[in-house]
Design a protein around this motif. Structure first.
Motif, PDB file in Angstrom:
ATOM      1  N   PHE A 257       0.824  -1.204   0.000  1.00 47.88           N
ATOM      2  CA  PHE A 257       0.000   0.000   0.000  1.00 47.88           C
ATOM      3  C   PHE A 257       0.856   1.251   0.000  1.00 47.88           C
ATOM      4  O   PHE A 257       0.622   2.181  -0.783  1.00 47.88           O
ATOM      5  N   MET A 258       1.869   1.281   0.859  1.00 51.61           N
ATOM      6  CA  MET A 258       2.728   2.459   0.941  1.00 51.61           C
ATOM      7  C   MET A 258       3.453   2.702  -0.378  1.00 51.61           C
ATOM      8  O   MET A 258       3.543   3.842  -0.852  1.00 51.61           O
ATOM      9  N   ARG A 259       3.957   1.642  -0.999  1.00 48.77           N
ATOM     10  CA  ARG A 259       4.644   1.799  -2.282  1.00 48.77           C
ATOM     11  C   ARG A 259       3.701   2.377  -3.336  1.00 48.77           C
ATOM     12  O   ARG A 259       4.069   3.289  -4.083  1.00 48.77           O
ATOM     13  N   ARG A 260       2.478   1.854  -3.378  1.00 55.61           N
ATOM     14  CA  ARG A 260       1.525   2.345  -4.371  1.00 55.61           C
ATOM     15  C   ARG A 260       1.136   3.793  -4.104  1.00 55.61           C
ATOM     16  O   ARG A 260       1.044   4.606  -5.032  1.00 55.61           O
ATOM     17  N   LEU A 261       0.894   4.121  -2.853  1.00 51.69           N
ATOM     18  CA  LEU A 261       0.495   5.485  -2.510  1.00 51.69           C
ATOM     19  C   LEU A 261       1.568   6.483  -2.953  1.00 51.69           C
ATOM     20  O   LEU A 261       1.261   7.506  -3.586  1.00 51.69           O
ATOM     21  N   ILE A 262       2.820   6.194  -2.632  1.00 49.65           N
ATOM     22  CA  ILE A 262       3.910   7.113  -2.991  1.00 49.65           C
ATOM     23  C   ILE A 262       4.082   7.172  -4.500  1.00 49.65           C
ATOM     24  O   ILE A 262       4.150   8.259  -5.093  1.00 49.65           O
ATOM     25  N   ALA A 263       4.162   6.000  -5.134  1.00 51.48           N
ATOM     26  CA  ALA A 263       4.438   5.965  -6.576  1.00 51.48           C
ATOM     27  C   ALA A 263       3.329   6.648  -7.370  1.00 51.48           C
ATOM     28  O   ALA A 263       3.600   7.455  -8.284  1.00 51.48           O
ATOM     29  N   GLU A 264       2.072   6.345  -7.055  1.00 53.23           N
ATOM     30  CA  GLU A 264       0.969   6.890  -7.835  1.00 53.23           C
ATOM     31  C   GLU A 264       0.788   8.384  -7.604  1.00 53.23           C
ATOM     32  O   GLU A 264       0.464   9.138  -8.530  1.00 53.23           O
ATOM     33  N   THR A 265       1.005   8.826  -6.363  1.00 55.84           N
ATOM     34  CA  THR A 265       0.884  10.257  -6.079  1.00 55.84           C
ATOM     35  C   THR A 265       2.022  11.037  -6.717  1.00 55.84           C
ATOM     36  O   THR A 265       1.807  12.019  -7.432  1.00 55.84           O
ATOM     37  N   GLU A 266       3.243  10.597  -6.470  1.00 56.15           N
ATOM     38  CA  GLU A 266       4.402  11.381  -6.891  1.00 56.15           C
ATOM     39  C   GLU A 266       4.571  11.416  -8.408  1.00 56.15           C
ATOM     40  O   GLU A 266       5.073  12.402  -8.950  1.00 56.15           O
ATOM     41  N   SER A 267       4.137  10.369  -9.112  1.00 55.83           N
ATOM     42  CA  SER A 267       4.265  10.395 -10.576  1.00 55.83           C
ATOM     43  C   SER A 267       3.388  11.494 -11.166  1.00 55.83           C
ATOM     44  O   SER A 267       3.799  12.198 -12.105  1.00 55.83           O
TER      45      SER A 267
END
Length: 266
Positions: free
Chosen positions: A218-228
């Protein structure tokens, strides 16, 4: 002229806040809570309208179709006071977790208490987390939408992201979908500064992350999807026809992305 407009907006922003609190107080405290939400939502919209009129700052918020029905967690990027007031009008019954000391402020604390926000005692971390989760779960059973800023504090545009583990625990224990929100509002309404810049603030509600994922995933997805998407919006703003003033953190990030701006750019 930009300094004068920024000064004028800061003055009318606080005048608008004070006048509306005085004007709407009888209705706000006598009306049922679901009707009383009209007051803060109207204040938010009027504040953003004043920013357009006085400074020339418009905004475009897309992805509204990604907001689920019922309860969910909204997780905006946190760069500015703008993102503290711009998103809750899109929610039916928003909910914030805030430090309990804010509840002690006259008028503001009374307004917050009316909306049944969740106060937290930061001095008692483990006990506070359990109490916050229990209270938040109870509120969200009433089809409310929790707004929480994953980084906790405002970050300058382009700064290295620092997502806190608190949102992971809430996601895991509440079992709710999380809607990330990307924007670069800090370019136009910078943190800790009175300057306001013209242009168009673009923000996007992203597709929800479903409940039930392992915490690390979840944390990886949250960061990756937001920051991209944040990077995409930063590039768009910096290379647009009317770019705002760019802090050093934004210039550094643009260089890392292979989209640097010239030294002559504002």
């Amino acid at each position: 002229m930009l300094v004068l407009r920024s000064l004028a907006y800061n003055i009318v922003f606080y005048l608008n806040l004070i006048l509306q609190m005085l004007l709407w107080t009888p209705f706000y405290f006598l009306a049922p809570r679901h009707l009383a939400w009209f007051v803060p939502k109207f204040w938010s919209r009027s504040s953003l309208w004043l920013q357009t009129v006085v400074v020339g700052t418009r905004f475009e918020i897309t992805g509204v179709e990604n907001l689920p029905e019922g309860s969910f967690i909204l997780a905006p990027k946190h760069q500015s006071f703008w993102d503290a007031i711009a998103f809750f009008p899109y929610l039916r019954d928003p909910l914030y977790i805030l430090k309990r000391e804010l509840m002690w402020i006259p008028f503001f604390g009374w307004y917050v208490a009316k909306m049944r926000m969740v106060p937290v005692n930061r001095g008692k971390r483990s006990a506070a987390l359990k109490a916050v989760v229990a209270r938040t779960r109870k509120e969200m059973e009433q089809n409310r939408q929790l707004i929480i800023y994953p980084e906790g504090t405002r970050k300058a545009p382009g700064a290295e992201p620092e997502y806190k583990w608190g949102i992971v625990e809430l996601y895991s224990q509440l079992g709710m979908p999380v809607v990330p929100v990307a924007h670069v509002a800090g370019l136009y309404w910078p943190r800790r500064k009175f300057m306001r810049y013209p242009g168009t603030i673009k923000a996007r509600f992203l597709p929800p992350i479903p409940p039930g994922l392992p915490k690390e995933e979840f944390m990886r997805r949250l960061i990756a999807e937001t920051e991209s998407v944040v990077d995409e919006l930063l590039i768009d703003a910096a290379h647009g026809s009317n770019p705002p003033a760019l802090p050093e953190s934004a210039r550094k990030r643009l260089a890392e992305l292979g989209r640097p701006v010239s030294d002559s750019a504002r």
